[in-house]
Design an enzyme around this catalytic site. Structure first.
Site, PDB file in Angstrom:
ATOM      1  CB  CYS A   2      -0.922   0.046   1.069  1.00 36.35           C
ATOM      2  SG  CYS A   2      -1.838  -1.192   1.323  1.00 36.35           S
ATOM      3  NE  ARG A  27       4.866   1.582  -1.064  1.00 43.84           N
ATOM      4  CZ  ARG A  27       5.794   1.508  -0.011  1.00 43.84           C
ATOM      5  NH1 ARG A  27       6.801   2.278  -0.349  1.00 43.84           N
ATOM      6  NH2 ARG A  27       5.299   1.170   1.057  1.00 43.84           N
ATOM      7  CD1 TRP A  73      -0.049  -5.895  -3.221  1.00 46.35           C
ATOM      8  CD2 TRP A  73      -0.298  -6.666  -0.834  1.00 46.35           C
ATOM      9  NE1 TRP A  73       0.549  -7.240  -3.014  1.00 46.35           N
ATOM     10  CE2 TRP A  73       0.421  -7.806  -1.548  1.00 46.35           C
ATOM     11  CE3 TRP A  73      -0.433  -6.869   0.529  1.00 46.35           C
ATOM     12  CZ2 TRP A  73       0.720  -8.979  -1.072  1.00 46.35           C
ATOM     13  CZ3 TRP A  73       0.042  -7.892   1.038  1.00 46.35           C
ATOM     14  CH2 TRP A  73       0.593  -9.118   0.213  1.00 46.35           C
ATOM     15  CG  ASN A  99      -0.255   2.367   3.552  1.00 49.74           C
ATOM     16  OD1 ASN A  99      -1.121   2.545   3.058  1.00 49.74           O
ATOM     17  ND2 ASN A  99       1.079   3.070   3.067  1.00 49.74           N
ATOM     18  N   GLY A 100      -1.241  -0.735   6.638  1.00 46.40           N
ATOM     19  CA  GLY A 100      -1.273  -1.439   7.992  1.00 46.40           C
ATOM     20  C   GLY A 100      -2.376  -2.387   8.078  1.00 46.40           C
ATOM     21  CD  GLU A 480      18.406 -13.255  -5.721  1.00 46.99           C
ATOM     22  OE1 GLU A 480      17.871 -13.404  -4.680  1.00 46.99           O
ATOM     23  OE2 GLU A 480      18.268 -11.994  -6.103  1.00 46.99           O
ATOM     24  CE  LYS A 484      15.210 -11.641  -7.877  1.00 52.54           C
ATOM     25  NZ  LYS A 484      15.681 -10.840  -6.853  1.00 52.54           N
ATOM     26  CD  GLU A 487      11.017 -12.271  -6.515  1.00 53.95           C
ATOM     27  OE1 GLU A 487      10.575 -11.718  -5.484  1.00 53.95           O
ATOM     28  OE2 GLU A 487      12.115 -12.037  -6.876  1.00 53.95           O
ATOM     29  CG  HIS A 503      20.102 -37.171  -0.262  1.00 53.16           C
ATOM     30  ND1 HIS A 503      20.456 -38.155   0.273  1.00 53.16           N
ATOM     31  CD2 HIS A 503      21.292 -36.283  -0.386  1.00 53.16           C
ATOM     32  CE1 HIS A 503      21.696 -38.433   0.393  1.00 53.16           C
ATOM     33  NE2 HIS A 503      22.428 -37.260   0.069  1.00 53.16           N
ATOM     34  CE  LYS A 602      11.973  -2.689  -4.697  1.00 48.37           C
ATOM     35  NZ  LYS A 602      12.936  -3.754  -5.081  1.00 48.37           N
TER      36      LYS A 602
HETATM   37  C1  F6R Z   1      12.807 -10.577  -4.263  1.00 46.02           C
HETATM   38  C2  F6R Z   1      12.594  -9.517  -3.340  1.00 46.02           C
HETATM   39  C3  F6R Z   1      11.910  -9.860  -2.189  1.00 46.02           C
HETATM   40  C4  F6R Z   1      12.562  -8.861  -1.097  1.00 46.02           C
HETATM   41  C5  F6R Z   1      12.047  -9.152   0.482  1.00 46.02           C
HETATM   42  C6  F6R Z   1      12.917  -8.290   1.584  1.00 46.02           C
HETATM   43  O1  F6R Z   1      13.310 -10.188  -5.408  1.00 46.02           O
HETATM   44  O2  F6R Z   1      12.448  -8.338  -3.883  1.00 46.02           O
HETATM   45  O3  F6R Z   1      12.209 -11.043  -1.741  1.00 46.02           O
HETATM   46  O4  F6R Z   1      13.920  -9.085  -1.053  1.00 46.02           O
HETATM   47  O5  F6R Z   1      10.759  -8.802   0.240  1.00 46.02           O
HETATM   48  O6  F6R Z   1      12.857  -7.067   1.031  1.00 46.02           O
HETATM   49  P1  F6R Z   1      13.639  -5.842   1.830  1.00 46.02           P
HETATM   50  O7  F6R Z   1      15.043  -6.052   1.235  1.00 46.02           O
HETATM   51  O8  F6R Z   1      13.010  -4.342   1.319  1.00 46.02           O
HETATM   52  O9  F6R Z   1      13.480  -5.859   3.194  1.00 46.02           O
END
Ligand code: F6R
Length: 607
Positions: A2, A27, A73, A99-100, A480, A484, A487, A503, A602
């Site tokens: 949000c 975001r 969101w 927000n929250g 990672e 990626k 996502e 395993h 985000k």
């Molecule tokens: C992956 C991604 C998320 C953030 C996670 C933590 O591409 O962007 O997994 O890494 O939500 O976010 P921050 O780093 O802002 O605490």
């Protein structure tokens, strides 16, 4: 997640609010809305979908100097037009964006219903508008304070009231709120992205604080109305950071920014005299640092994965035991906090609630925690009283790329610094510094091969499942790579330590399940090649990411990307670049919304 924007001042509010909403889009959100004062009444426009759809419903010209906007969101209630913010009371006097999460929402809802209030949405946020409207107070900030004292949960809010058309009241508890201070105008936002175009002077609200904003200034006070003197701070971010420039998406723009991000994270921090690093921001004396017996890293998502790699780097150079844990798991298990452990909280946004609560837990039990954070002035950065800023610049794509790399650089610097305080030799320190200095050029050389990565992604994008495997650094990197890919392209991808394949997961290896195998030029090359042979024996397609001396010639890989050899500790960064492009181009092949993937946000400010 949000986003909030609000404006009061000399300009037309609507263009400021719509621009603010556009800036908050990155975001992640599912609906958006705006409320402004018009001819003594509230005019509210909101809809499920993209910001441009809400903007499309706006009348041509709306004269108003005060208003609030929101990107939602969904948490309470599905994404739809009614659940979108702003929410109003029944007399359409009060409008609220929130927000929250209000934890006592169901009790408050029952109370309001028995009092005859008509509640139209499924949200917890709407309740705030009704509650504020029912307080008998001269001042809007007093009414807001009264309501907030009866709330449990988290909030960042902005409120307008037709009885006070020239002001906005904002408040914060666990969800960021920033005031923007202009000349004859004031702004409020949950993220500086919505403000930087207009002002670089900001005031960060702390938890339990309320602000009253007018065109001529701001007042900050506690929930008990005690005034707080808070001078504005300057934010460094430039407006241009929020444009895609010549790139199709922020994700690919940010992948291309990585050489510059590495330079920025390194700037002023290499100590060539002592072959060490300068990390004054840590705010811990050398004596204290030497007294720590171990390090614990916490973070979420990619920040956690960067922490896993960071743990290996520190262990290798400083010979200290280090481990990384997902922040929420850490705090839910009532962790033992030890005074001879240094805790490191990793977060791009500096606002991730799971990480924030884990920090609270550490600090409440007397532990020492420092932040590795990108956003300057963010909640985690301020809470940690020291740490390492990444200085990677704003990251707009929902998925993290450049800040992942900058976090690895920050960890490398910390490992070097701690190593040189212990028994890392000057020669080893010097070799790492030289490799760090040449890393931006090496990454630049990898970026040139974008078209090759695109061809490979096109070949693999039609699969529905993929494995990523590696050993040691390669395993963390596999995590990672898999994160990626899933996502942004929605391909189901799982990471495993290569040795674990036999395993269990090997049961799923067929000609329709490709595996990305990470083969750095280390002591485990032979082991990794053996894993490839096992996969090929089961007809599994293999894409190997190797380093030029560890080529898979002789083993039957289907495709190979060879990146140049660099310092062993920096090879994860070199091998990451093809993985980032693989995810990006696979997402394009599958027509996915690269910068705002489905369901993702985000900055995850809810638990
Ligand atoms: C992956 C991604 C998320 C953030 C996670 C933590 O591409 O962007 O997994 O890494 O939500 O976010 P921050 O780093 O802002 O605490």
């Amino acid at each position: 997640m949000c986003g909030i924007v609000g404006y009061v001042g000399r300009r037309e509010a609507m263009p400021v609010l719509t621009e603010g909403l556009r800036r908050l889009e990155y975001r992640g959100y599912d609906s958006a809305g705006i409320a402004v004062h018009r001819a003594g009444k509230l005019a509210v426009y909101k809809a499920c979908g993209k910001v441009r759809e809400v903007i499309g419903t706006l009348p041509k010209r709306i004269r108003s100097q005060t208003g609030i906007g929101h990107t939602r969101w969904a948490t309470h209630g599905v994404p739809n037009d009614i659940n979108a913010h702003p929410h109003c009371d029944n007399s359409q006097r009060i409008a609220v964006v929130h927000n929250g999460i209000i934890e006592n929402a169901s009790t408050l809802r029952e109370q309001l219903l028995t009092q005859g209030v008509e509640i139209v949405s499924d949200t917890d946020s709407e309740l705030l508008a009704h509650l504020i409207a029912r307080v008998d107070a001269e001042r809007l900030d007093d009414a807001v304070r009264t309501v907030l004292r009866s709330i449990t949960g988290t909030y960042g809010i902005a409120v307008i009231d037709t009885a006070h058309p020239d002001e906005i009241v904002a408040a914060r508890n666990g969800s960021p709120v920033i005031l923007g201070i202009g000349d004859g105008e004031s702004f409020v936002a949950s993220d500086s992205a919505a403000l930087v175009r207009y002002t670089q002077k900001v005031v960060y609200l702390e938890d339990g604080e309320v602000a009253r904003l007018t065109a001529s200034g701001y007042e900050v006070s506690t929930l008990d109305a005690a005034p707080i003197a808070r001078a504005p701070a300057a934010i460094e971010v430039s407006d241009g950071s929020y444009d895609k420039a010549e790139h199709a998406h922020f994700m690919v723009k940010e992948i291309h920014e990585q050489p510059e991000c590495i330079r920025r994270t390194l700037r002023g921090r290499l100590d060539k005299r002592f072959h060490s690093a300068r990390l004054d921001g840590l705010n811990i004396s050398a004596k204290e640092l030497l007294s720590f017996k171990r390090i614990k890293v916490i973070g979420c998502g990619s920040a956690y994965i960067a922490g896993l790699l960071g743990a290996k780097l520190i262990e290798r150079l400083a010979r200290l035991p280090v481990d990384a844990e997902v922040a929420a798991e850490f705090r839910y298990r009532n962790p033992i906090i030890e005074h001879d452990t240094l805790y490191l909280a990793v977060s791009q946004s500096g606002e991730t609630l799971d990480t924030l609560i884990a920090i609270d837990e550490i600090q409440r039990k007397g532990g020492t925690v420092r932040g590795i954070v990108n956003v300057v002035g963010s909640t985690i950065a301020r809470k940690c009283a020291g740490g390492i800023y990444l200085h990677a610049g704003p990251e707009i794509a929902v998925v993290s790329t450049k800040t992942f790399v900058s976090t690895l650089i920050a960890f490398t610097l910390l490992a070097l610094f701690l190593g040189r305080m212990r028994d890392l030799s000057p020669g080893e320190g010097r070799r790492l510094i030289e490799a760090l200095e040449s890393l931006p050029d090496l990454v630049d050389d990898l970026l040139i091969h974008e078209a090759d990565y695109r061809r490979l992604a096109a070949k693999y994008a039609h699969y529905d499942h993929a494995y990523f495997i590696g050993r040691n650094y390669g395993y963390a990197l596999a995590m990672e790579g898999a994160l990626k890919l899933k996502e942004v392209s929605y391909i189901h991808a799982e990471a495993y330590p290569a040795s674990e394949l036999k395993h269990g997961p090997i049961a799923l290896i067929t000609e329709s399940t490709p595996t990305v195998v990470l083969v750095p030029d280390d002591d485990l090359v032979e082991r990794n090649l053996a894993s490839i042979a096992e996969i090929k024996a089961r007809q599994g397609p293999v894409l190997a990411i190797t380093q030029s001396r560890a080529q898979c010639n002789g083993t039957m890989v289907d495709d190979e990307v060879a990146v140049p050899v660099t310092h062993e500790l920096l090879s994860p960064i070199a091998m990451l670049i093809p993985l980032q492009f693989l995810a990006y181009f696979a997402a394009l092949e599958r027509n996915c919304d690269v910068d705002q993937p489905r369901n993702l946000a985000k900055s995850v400010t809810v638990e």
